[in-house]
Enzyme design. Sequence first.
Site, PDB file in Angstrom:
ATOM      1  N   ASN A   9       0.849  -1.277  -0.062  1.00 13.08           N
ATOM      2  CA  ASN A   9      -0.061  -0.008   0.085  1.00 13.08           C
ATOM      3  C   ASN A   9       0.854   1.239   0.074  1.00 13.08           C
ATOM      4  O   ASN A   9       0.228   2.373   0.304  1.00 13.08           O
ATOM      5  CB  ASN A   9      -0.998  -0.002   1.261  1.00 13.08           C
ATOM      6  CG  ASN A   9      -0.430  -0.034   2.556  1.00 13.08           C
ATOM      7  OD1 ASN A   9       0.637  -0.408   2.709  1.00 13.08           O
ATOM      8  ND2 ASN A   9      -1.041   0.690   3.618  1.00 13.08           N
ATOM      9  N   CYS A  10       2.142   1.093  -0.252  1.00 18.11           N
ATOM     10  CA  CYS A  10       2.854   2.320  -0.148  1.00 18.11           C
ATOM     11  C   CYS A  10       2.962   2.925  -1.554  1.00 18.11           C
ATOM     12  O   CYS A  10       3.304   2.096  -2.657  1.00 18.11           O
ATOM     13  CB  CYS A  10       4.537   2.064   0.329  1.00 18.11           C
ATOM     14  SG  CYS A  10       5.748   3.150  -0.116  1.00 18.11           S
TER      15      CYS A  10
END
Length: 114
Positions: A9-10
């Site tokens: 999710n970065c």
Amino acid sequence: MNTLYGIKNCDTVKKARDWLEKNNVAYRFHDFRVDGLTEAQVSSWINELGLETIVNKRSTTWKELDETSRNSFDEKSATKIITTNPTLIKRPLLDTGKYKHVGFKDAEYSKIFS
């Protein structure tokens, strides 16, 4: 085989993955949270790249470490602390097998894979 280390999710990891896919670069994604890290991996990255290159001291994870851990953080203690808190690592970390690179910039990846 190229390996891209990070968390799914970065945003920066997403940009790196998009770049690799658009440029038809084969890679394996290793999610720190899902796949974990070994002390041997972390220790080799510290030895090769340096502690300051590897650790994101602006991260929420760093800020949430207890004061004792932050104050005593050095190459000896870092391996265990990072293995326990892998989101301390600057992302993404790219390992081409010959070269390791931290972070993502289009121009840098273009140079690495030219």
